[in-house]
Design a protein around this motif. Structure first.
Motif, PDB file in Angstrom:
ATOM      1  N   GLU A  83      50.952 -15.383 -55.290  1.00  0.00           N
ATOM      2  CA  GLU A  83      51.203 -13.999 -54.871  1.00  0.00           C
ATOM      3  C   GLU A  83      52.507 -13.488 -55.474  1.00  0.00           C
ATOM      4  O   GLU A  83      52.567 -12.378 -56.026  1.00  0.00           O
ATOM      5  CB  GLU A  83      51.266 -13.923 -53.346  1.00  0.00           C
ATOM      6  N   ASP A  84      53.554 -14.307 -55.391  1.00  0.00           N
ATOM      7  CA  ASP A  84      54.855 -13.884 -55.913  1.00  0.00           C
ATOM      8  C   ASP A  84      54.843 -13.768 -57.436  1.00  0.00           C
ATOM      9  O   ASP A  84      55.345 -12.791 -58.000  1.00  0.00           O
ATOM     10  CB  ASP A  84      55.940 -14.874 -55.489  1.00  0.00           C
ATOM     11  N   ILE A  85      54.291 -14.763 -58.112  1.00  0.00           N
ATOM     12  CA  ILE A  85      54.356 -14.753 -59.574  1.00  0.00           C
ATOM     13  C   ILE A  85      53.450 -13.671 -60.157  1.00  0.00           C
ATOM     14  O   ILE A  85      53.752 -13.103 -61.214  1.00  0.00           O
ATOM     15  CB  ILE A  85      54.018 -16.145 -60.157  1.00  0.00           C
ATOM     16  N   GLU A  89      53.162  -8.648 -63.085  1.00  0.00           N
ATOM     17  CA  GLU A  89      52.651  -7.285 -63.216  1.00  0.00           C
ATOM     18  C   GLU A  89      53.751  -6.252 -63.377  1.00  0.00           C
ATOM     19  O   GLU A  89      53.491  -5.146 -63.849  1.00  0.00           O
ATOM     20  CB  GLU A  89      51.768  -6.951 -62.008  1.00  0.00           C
ATOM     21  N   GLU A  90      54.973  -6.603 -62.998  1.00  0.00           N
ATOM     22  CA  GLU A  90      56.098  -5.692 -63.218  1.00  0.00           C
ATOM     23  C   GLU A  90      56.395  -5.514 -64.704  1.00  0.00           C
ATOM     24  O   GLU A  90      56.894  -4.473 -65.126  1.00  0.00           O
ATOM     25  CB  GLU A  90      57.344  -6.214 -62.503  1.00  0.00           C
ATOM     26  N   PRO A 100      57.053 -12.648 -72.108  1.00  0.00           N
ATOM     27  CA  PRO A 100      56.365 -13.935 -72.268  1.00  0.00           C
ATOM     28  C   PRO A 100      56.728 -14.963 -71.207  1.00  0.00           C
ATOM     29  O   PRO A 100      55.897 -15.811 -70.856  1.00  0.00           O
ATOM     30  CB  PRO A 100      56.811 -14.402 -73.663  1.00  0.00           C
ATOM     31  N   PHE A 101      57.937 -14.916 -70.664  1.00  0.00           N
ATOM     32  CA  PHE A 101      58.322 -15.890 -69.649  1.00  0.00           C
ATOM     33  C   PHE A 101      57.593 -15.637 -68.330  1.00  0.00           C
ATOM     34  O   PHE A 101      57.261 -16.584 -67.606  1.00  0.00           O
ATOM     35  CB  PHE A 101      59.833 -15.874 -69.439  1.00  0.00           C
ATOM     36  N   ARG A 102      57.337 -14.399 -68.024  1.00  0.00           N
ATOM     37  CA  ARG A 102      56.539 -14.092 -66.831  1.00  0.00           C
ATOM     38  C   ARG A 102      55.108 -14.612 -67.001  1.00  0.00           C
ATOM     39  O   ARG A 102      54.523 -15.175 -66.076  1.00  0.00           O
ATOM     40  CB  ARG A 102      56.522 -12.586 -66.576  1.00  0.00           C
ATOM     41  N   SER A 161      47.044 -12.654 -72.897  1.00  0.00           N
ATOM     42  CA  SER A 161      48.389 -12.107 -73.013  1.00  0.00           C
ATOM     43  C   SER A 161      48.977 -12.403 -74.394  1.00  0.00           C
ATOM     44  O   SER A 161      49.618 -11.546 -75.014  1.00  0.00           O
ATOM     45  CB  SER A 161      49.302 -12.691 -71.930  1.00  0.00           C
ATOM     46  N   TYR A 162      48.748 -13.619 -74.876  1.00  0.00           N
ATOM     47  CA  TYR A 162      49.280 -14.033 -76.172  1.00  0.00           C
ATOM     48  C   TYR A 162      48.698 -13.190 -77.304  1.00  0.00           C
ATOM     49  O   TYR A 162      49.398 -12.869 -78.279  1.00  0.00           O
ATOM     50  CB  TYR A 162      48.966 -15.514 -76.393  1.00  0.00           C
TER      51      TYR A 162
END
Length: 301
Positions: free
Chosen positions: A156-158, A163-164, A169-171, A194-195
């Motif tokens: 949930e947190d990640i 999404e922010e 890339p680290f997210r 994503s990549y």
């Protein structure tokens, strides 16, 4: 991507990086892993610690100023690897001024490092109560929940953190790491998507490492060609070896993962999350291997 082109290394670059290679017709094979000179505490850091220690002995300091000085000295302690002294200063600072979300965030990371997860959750909760938009505290709480095996809450947190800013890339990497514990195929598919929409940020090379989209030789060459000084080399290798170690760990190659996590620690990048969590990962691998061997012995008997 232009980052991944292979080229011959100059003698001076090889001396700086502390690595050796042999070159074949098509690629470069490394005899030893690329290295950087381990970073050492600088004179400025030592002087600032001494100066703040002297100032803190004064009896006429206002509480808000004393709290700020404890915070600053703790930051210097943290930057040279004296994490327990840093924690003591952070606690002192918070006792004088409890409305410091950035300090609660730092304490949460410390508690995660040492495996005190309940204390870490409390610290991150306090940081987010004081500053609901603190993106670092949200990410770090997700990581603490991941290491504490509260995977649903970690996701949930990640997910909110990712999404922010999906272009970070680290997210994307940490969402992949956390999601891989329960949904490895979906996690890989989403990271690959994503990549495919990547830009030129350095961190996408780390995503490529995690997805095994490039060879280790290409990764090493890309890092060496793009690092003009030892400090940046130490930073890049700290990150690269950590995420490469995570990949080997996920594949069950614990020997390779252990070696890489030890390399992460060798560069003394104490304020990097990759350095902070490498020691925690080593402990988890040792525990996993010990439990596996115990189970094998019980089965054999």
């Amino acid at each position: 991507m232009k980052w991944f082109h292979t080229a011959a290394m100059s003698l001076s670059l090889l001396v700086i990086s502390g690595c050796a290679s042999i070159t074949g017709n098509n690629d470069t094979k490394w005899l030893y892993p690329p290295m950087a000179v381990p970073l050492q505490a600088g004179l400025q850091q030592e002087v600032q610690i001494a100066r703040l220690t002297q100032l803190l002995q004064r009896a006429d300091l206002a509480d808000d100023l004393r709290a700020e000085m404890f915070y600053k000295r703790g930051s210097y302690y943290d930057s040279v690897g004296l994490k327990d002294l840093a924690r003591l200063d952070y606690d002192q600072s918070l006792s004088l001024n409890p409305e410091q979300p950035e300090l609660f965030n730092l304490l949460g990371v410390y508690y995660t490092q040492v495996g005190e997860f309940d204390a870490a959750y409390d610290a991150f909760d306090s940081a987010l109560e004081l500053d609901p938009d603190n993106s670092y505290a949200l990410r770090n709480r997700a990581v603490a929940l991941y290491y504490g095996d509260r995977l649903h809450l970690a996701m949930e947190d990640i997910t909110q953190h990712y999404e922010e800013d999906p272009s970070d890339p680290f997210r994307a990497l940490w969402r992949y790491i956390i999601q891989s514990k329960q949904q490895p195929e979906q996690a890989r598919a989403e990271l690959l998507e994503s990549y495919q929409h990547r830009d030129e940020q350095w961190g996408w090379l780390l995503v490529a490492i995690s997805l095994n989209q490039v060879s280790e030789e290409q990764v090493f060459n890309a890092i060496l060609q793009g690092t003009p000084d030892n400090t940046l080399l130490a930073q890049r290798l700290t990150e690269a070896y950590f995420y490469l170690a995570k990949r080997y760990q996920q594949e069950g190659d614990y020997a390779q993962a252990l070696s890489l996590y030890k390399l992460v620690l060798s560069f003394n990048m104490f304020d990097y999350v990759e350095h902070r969590y490498a020691l925690l990962e080593l402990g988890r691998i040792y525990h996993t291997v010990r439990e596996e061997r115990k189970a094998e012995q019980q089965a054999a008997n």
